[in-house]
Write a protein that holds these residues in place. Structure first.
Motif, PDB file in Angstrom:
ATOM      1  N   ALA A  55      39.664  22.152  56.469  1.00 27.04           N
ATOM      2  CA  ALA A  55      40.195  23.012  55.412  1.00 27.04           C
ATOM      3  C   ALA A  55      41.171  22.282  54.491  1.00 27.04           C
ATOM      4  N   VAL A  56      41.975  21.404  55.068  1.00 32.17           N
ATOM      5  CA  VAL A  56      43.021  20.729  54.299  1.00 32.17           C
ATOM      6  C   VAL A  56      42.723  19.241  54.248  1.00 32.17           C
ATOM      7  N   MET A  57      42.442  18.764  53.023  1.00 31.41           N
ATOM      8  CA  MET A  57      42.111  17.352  52.834  1.00 31.41           C
ATOM      9  C   MET A  57      42.696  16.877  51.514  1.00 31.41           C
ATOM     10  N   PRO A  58      42.725  15.557  51.322  1.00 35.17           N
ATOM     11  CA  PRO A  58      43.189  15.029  50.047  1.00 35.17           C
ATOM     12  C   PRO A  58      42.220  15.372  48.908  1.00 35.17           C
ATOM     13  N   LEU A  59      42.733  15.530  47.731  1.00 37.75           N
ATOM     14  CA  LEU A  59      42.010  15.659  46.469  1.00 37.75           C
ATOM     15  C   LEU A  59      41.369  17.021  46.215  1.00 37.75           C
ATOM     16  N   MET A  60      41.026  17.766  47.275  1.00 40.21           N
ATOM     17  CA  MET A  60      40.355  19.043  47.061  1.00 40.21           C
ATOM     18  C   MET A  60      40.382  19.844  48.358  1.00 40.21           C
ATOM     19  N   SER A  61      40.619  21.142  48.270  1.00 43.72           N
ATOM     20  CA  SER A  61      40.641  21.973  49.474  1.00 43.72           C
ATOM     21  C   SER A  61      39.237  22.167  50.032  1.00 43.72           C
ATOM     22  N   GLY A  62      39.163  22.489  51.294  1.00 45.57           N
ATOM     23  CA  GLY A  62      37.882  22.774  51.921  1.00 45.57           C
ATOM     24  C   GLY A  62      37.166  23.940  51.258  1.00 45.57           C
ATOM     25  N   VAL A  63      37.917  24.949  50.865  1.00 44.98           N
ATOM     26  CA  VAL A  63      37.310  26.117  50.206  1.00 44.98           C
ATOM     27  C   VAL A  63      36.652  25.706  48.891  1.00 44.98           C
ATOM     28  N   GLU A  64      37.296  24.844  48.130  1.00 46.72           N
ATOM     29  CA  GLU A  64      36.697  24.379  46.873  1.00 46.72           C
ATOM     30  C   GLU A  64      35.456  23.530  47.158  1.00 46.72           C
ATOM     31  N   VAL A  65      35.496  22.728  48.214  1.00 50.86           N
ATOM     32  CA  VAL A  65      34.316  21.940  48.598  1.00 50.86           C
ATOM     33  C   VAL A  65      33.148  22.880  48.912  1.00 50.86           C
ATOM     34  N   ILE A  66      33.415  23.943  49.652  1.00 53.74           N
ATOM     35  CA  ILE A  66      32.359  24.913  49.970  1.00 53.74           C
ATOM     36  C   ILE A  66      31.712  25.419  48.688  1.00 53.74           C
ATOM     37  N   ARG A  67      32.524  25.846  47.757  1.00 52.10           N
ATOM     38  CA  ARG A  67      31.986  26.394  46.499  1.00 52.10           C
ATOM     39  C   ARG A  67      31.140  25.364  45.754  1.00 52.10           C
ATOM     40  N   ARG A  68      31.623  24.146  45.679  1.00 53.05           N
ATOM     41  CA  ARG A  68      30.912  23.107  44.925  1.00 53.05           C
ATOM     42  C   ARG A  68      29.609  22.689  45.624  1.00 53.05           C
ATOM     43  N   VAL A  69      29.637  22.597  46.950  1.00 52.25           N
ATOM     44  CA  VAL A  69      28.429  22.234  47.699  1.00 52.25           C
ATOM     45  C   VAL A  69      27.366  23.317  47.547  1.00 52.25           C
ATOM     46  N   LEU A  70      27.776  24.572  47.601  1.00 48.58           N
ATOM     47  CA  LEU A  70      26.810  25.660  47.472  1.00 48.58           C
ATOM     48  C   LEU A  70      26.225  25.743  46.064  1.00 48.58           C
ATOM     49  N   GLU A  71      26.915  25.199  45.081  1.00 44.81           N
ATOM     50  CA  GLU A  71      26.336  25.080  43.735  1.00 44.81           C
ATOM     51  C   GLU A  71      25.213  24.037  43.736  1.00 44.81           C
ATOM     52  N   ILE A  72      25.360  23.007  44.560  1.00 43.93           N
ATOM     53  CA  ILE A  72      24.334  21.966  44.674  1.00 43.93           C
ATOM     54  C   ILE A  72      23.124  22.502  45.418  1.00 43.93           C
ATOM     55  N   ARG A  73      23.389  23.162  46.559  1.00 45.85           N
ATOM     56  CA  ARG A  73      22.294  23.714  47.359  1.00 45.85           C
ATOM     57  C   ARG A  73      22.774  24.990  48.051  1.00 45.85           C
ATOM     58  N   SER A  74      22.266  26.103  47.601  1.00 44.98           N
ATOM     59  CA  SER A  74      22.770  27.400  48.051  1.00 44.98           C
ATOM     60  C   SER A  74      22.496  27.693  49.524  1.00 44.98           C
ATOM     61  N   ASP A  75      21.561  26.994  50.140  1.00 47.71           N
ATOM     62  CA  ASP A  75      21.252  27.257  51.551  1.00 47.71           C
ATOM     63  C   ASP A  75      21.972  26.305  52.511  1.00 47.71           C
ATOM     64  N   ALA A  76      22.923  25.527  52.008  1.00 44.90           N
ATOM     65  CA  ALA A  76      23.665  24.605  52.872  1.00 44.90           C
ATOM     66  C   ALA A  76      24.392  25.379  53.969  1.00 44.90           C
ATOM     67  N   ILE A  77      24.380  24.818  55.167  1.00 45.69           N
ATOM     68  CA  ILE A  77      25.087  25.425  56.297  1.00 45.69           C
ATOM     69  C   ILE A  77      26.401  24.677  56.453  1.00 45.69           C
ATOM     70  N   ILE A  78      27.503  25.367  56.177  1.00 51.12           N
ATOM     71  CA  ILE A  78      28.826  24.750  56.224  1.00 51.12           C
ATOM     72  C   ILE A  78      29.653  25.460  57.292  1.00 51.12           C
ATOM     73  N   VAL A  79      30.200  24.666  58.214  1.00 49.32           N
ATOM     74  CA  VAL A  79      31.063  25.188  59.256  1.00 49.32           C
ATOM     75  C   VAL A  79      32.440  24.571  59.076  1.00 49.32           C
ATOM     76  N   MET A  80      33.432  25.413  58.861  1.00 54.13           N
ATOM     77  CA  MET A  80      34.806  24.954  58.725  1.00 54.13           C
ATOM     78  C   MET A  80      35.349  24.682  60.126  1.00 54.13           C
ATOM     79  N   ILE A  81      35.932  23.502  60.305  1.00 58.60           N
ATOM     80  CA  ILE A  81      36.585  23.139  61.567  1.00 58.60           C
ATOM     81  C   ILE A  81      37.993  22.698  61.206  1.00 58.60           C
ATOM     82  N   SER A  82      38.982  23.535  61.553  1.00 54.59           N
ATOM     83  CA  SER A  82      40.329  23.282  61.072  1.00 54.59           C
ATOM     84  C   SER A  82      41.392  23.748  62.052  1.00 54.59           C
TER      85      SER A  82
END
Length: 127
Positions: A55-82
């Motif tokens: 969830a917490v990383m340099p340069l971009m939050s995990g939540v923002e990464v989720i949003r951006r990845v799902l724009e690339i591929r909407s069926d991506a399976i993302i599991v937050m481990i934090s």
């Protein structure tokens, strides 16, 4: 189902531990990223089935990464481990598109069970 994984965490030890756990469980790890920007770039290049994400990383939050990845591929399976397990972060992650949330320190069987559930089982291990 092809079950390749991209591991995203800013802590090298966590990436190494997850890589060992997932490899033992039959999930090929195709890449590792230590920042949100690197995660998005590698996701786009490697096209993994799954992404584990801190969830917490340099340069971009995990939540923002989720949003951006799902724009690339909407069926991506993302599991937050934090380690950040407050209810608002969990709800925000799920609302953004994470399929599940695992708290650190994690147990190997919890990680594997979650990924197996999200990918339809553990055929590689005969279950």
């Amino acid at each position: 189902m092809n079950r390749t994984v991209l591991i995203v965490d800013d802590v090298a030890f966590v990436r190494k531990t997850l890589s060992e756990v997932l490899t033992r469980a039959g999930y090929p790890v195709v890449g590792e990223a230590s920042s949100g920007l690197e995660a998005i770039d590698l996701f786009d290049k490697l096209n993994p089935t799954l992404m584990t994400l801190d969830a917490v990383m340099p340069l971009m939050s995990g939540v923002e990464v989720i949003r951006r990845v799902l724009e690339i591929r909407s069926d991506a399976i993302i599991v937050m481990i934090s380690a950040m397990g407050d209810e608002s972060l969990i709800m925000e992650s799920i609302a953004a598109g994470a399929r599940d949330f695992i708290l650190k320190p994690f147990r190997e069987q919890d990680v594997v069970k979650t990924l197996d559930r999200l990918t339809g089982g553990s055929m590689e291990r005969g279950k």
